[in-house]
Design an enzyme around this catalytic site. Structure first.
Site, PDB file in Angstrom:
ATOM      1  CG  ASN B 382      -2.057   0.998   1.102  1.00  0.00           C
ATOM      2  OD1 ASN B 382      -1.934   1.970   0.365  1.00  0.00           O
ATOM      3  ND2 ASN B 382      -3.121   0.798   1.830  1.00  0.00           N
ATOM      4  CG  ASP B 383       1.403   3.311   3.637  1.00  0.00           C
ATOM      5  OD1 ASP B 383       0.348   3.769   3.167  1.00  0.00           O
ATOM      6  OD2 ASP B 383       1.539   2.984   4.823  1.00  0.00           O
TER       7      ASP B 383
END
Lengths: 95, 457
Positions: B382-383
């Protein structure tokens, strides 16, 4: 130990550590960390020296604790590093 | 020091083998040989220690060696690859604990003489103890025994007060040497508490940095206690590991674009505000479309993250990749330095599944290739693929180097739900025009794609 001799050792060992690692590819971060985790398991030798000189029950108890922890660091560190490194293969070897 | 030459020589040989072994570990081809060499070094060093003249408590020593190594050996043999980060953490903590315990014995015996020796003994004891309890907390968190990050009220004040108290107690011990037993007890209690308190608020994605930091700590502690014991092998091994570990910690911190102090004192989790609202919507896709998109692509780059580890999906992912390759698709894996929960976590999992390491690329190697890729497949990451890190100055992760997955023609994201990542930051990538979301656990999803690929022949 002579303090100055120790300073030499400290400095040179620190440089050696930096040099060996240098520009390490990401793929080697695991062996690098896990392997160095194993190597500081040599603390078990220090623990053996300390326990080997222990006289009172308290010292013996702490010494036993130190040797057991150090041995666990060394043995566990070795097993997991070896297991992880055994899996790093090139394509031809993987077949 | 009046030790026989063969003991000294064996320790020296051990230290040499450690350095050669570590050097071997800096290339994938020789890495396995490297750990074996270091292993011989350890055996030699331990065997030689039994030959120290006048060694006492030998039966006790053998019992400790046997029980400690047997317990670790068997737990290390059967731990799953996905659970490796916590195992590494716990072994590391034990090393730190051993270093602290050595210092405790030296203090108890009043064997540490002179200001330099006492100072190093105190510093070694402090960082060894912090590494011990800190690693135990890290283990509990990674193992899932502790579900969330705990933040004390006035966390940073508590940290600073405990750190100052430990430093003051240590300084008193140096000044008074030999110190009263009560002072020594309090010093160790404070040092152990410091490790707990510092680690409690640190959350999942910062774990690679923390584990690496404690590894460096233990190395330094071992090096300092080596000086106290007058043993150069311990000094060399400890300091080499300390230096290497410090370097690795810096690399990790840089990969997150957060200074170490930031990671330790202002954890992102929960505190993340900032980051503007994102325009657009998330567009869902089914396994059949995802399979078709990749089957007829010429180049696919797979970006795995912690979600792949949680789902134990690495084997299915590789099976899927092999099918794509058989269909003539070029498949590469892109790994962000801090993907997962320890340095190199993803590499280990992919290697376990049989992915050859020449298909795995790190951030700098692969970032230029996303623009030529037809599909970027994000699996539980994700990040590390959030383009806000590049563009949105108000985002908490602004400036973190990311994998430029958004440059690919198409992006497919396998993700369990619509929630935000660990940092709590919305991911602009998921709202992109060229992005399709495939909701589900990574393992069954990869399995479904495999079924679809089979159907396409």
């Amino acid at each position: 130990m002579e303090a100055f001799v120790a300073i030499y050792i400290f400095t040179l060992a620190a440089f050696a550590g930096y040099e060996i690692i240098g520009k390490v590819p990401v793929i080697l971060h695991t062996p690098l960390m896990s392997g160095s985790n194993f190597i500081h398991g040599v603390v078990v030798v220090g623990a053996m020296i300390a326990l080997g000189a222990a006289d009172t029950v308290t010292e013996q108890a702490i010494g036993f604790f130190a040797v057991a922890l150090g041995a666990a660091n060394a043995a566990g560190g070795y097993v997991v590093t070896e297991r992880m490194l055994a899996m790093f293969k090139k394509k031809e070897e993987a077949l | 020091m009046s030790l026989p030459l063969y003991v000294q020589g064996a320790w020296f040989g051990g230290a040499l083998l450690f350095i050669l072994g570590l050097k071997g570990m800096s290339s994938p081809a020789s890495a396995r040989r490297g750990i074996v060499w270091a292993g011989y070094g350890m055996l030699i060093a331990i065997a030689a220690s039994f030959l120290i003249p006048g060694l006492k408590n030998i039966a006790l020593m053998i019992a400790a060696l046997g029980s400690g190594s047997a317990a670790a050996w068997f737990s290390g043999k059967k731990v799953k690859m996905t659970d490796m980060p916590q195992m590494v953490a716990v072994y590391n903590g034990m090393g730190g604990g051993a270093a602290a315990a050595i210092a405790a014995i030296e203090f108890a015996r009043g064997d540490a003489h002179g200001t330099i020796t006492t100072t190093l003994a105190v510093i070694g004891a402090l960082i060894g103890a912090v590494s011990f309890t800190g690693s135990c907390i890290a283990y509990a968190k990674l193992q899932g025994l502790m579900q969330r990050a705990y933040r004390l009220p006035a966390q940073n004040v508590v940290n600073v007060v405990l750190a100052l108290a430990a430093a003051a107690l240590g300084a008193t011990m140096i000044a008074l040497a030999p110190a009263e037993p009560e002072l020594i007890y309090v010093f160790f209690a404070v040092a152990l508490a410091l490790g707990v308190v510092v680690t409690l608020p640190i959350g999942g994605a910062d774990m690679p940095v923390v584990i690496s930091l404690f590894n460096a700590f233990t190395g330094l502690a071992v090096g300092f206690e080596g000086y106290v014991l007058g043993n150069p092998a311990l000094i060399i091994a400890g300091i080499v590991v300390g230096a290497a570990g410090t370097l690795l910690t810096q690399l990790m911190a840089k990969a997150m674009n957060r200074p170490l102090s930031n990671i330790l004192f202002t954890p992102i989790s929960g505190a993340a505000q900032g980051g503007g609202a994102i325009e657009g919507s998330m567009k869902e896709v089914g396994a059949i479309d995802a399979a078709a998109l990749m089957r007829y692509a010429s180049k696919v780059i797979i970006v795995p993250g912690y979600g792949m580890a949680v789902a134990h999906a690495q084997h299915k992912v590789w099976e899927m990749s092999e099918m794509l390759e058989e269909a003539g698709v070029e498949v590469k894996f892109a790994i962000h330095p801090v993907a997962g929960r320890m340095p190199g976590h993803m590499n280990v999992l992919l290697a376990e599944a049989g992915v050859p390491y020449d298909k795995i690329f790190d951030l700098e190697e692969i970032n230029g290739e996303f623009a030529q890729a037809d599909v970027a497949l994000i699996i539980g990451a994700n990040d590390v693929v959030n383009p806000s890190a590049r563009t949105d100055k108000s985002s908490p992760i602004y400036g973190m180097p990311i994998l430029n997955a958004d440059f690919a023609q198409n992006v497919i994201v396998i993700k369990r739900g619509k929630g935000t990542g660990y940092s709590g930051v919305e991911n602009a990538l998921f709202y992109g025009d060229n992005t399709r979301m495939l909701y589900g656990d990574a393992q069954p999803m990869a399995g479904e794609i495999i079924q679809q690929l089979k159907a396409m022949g």
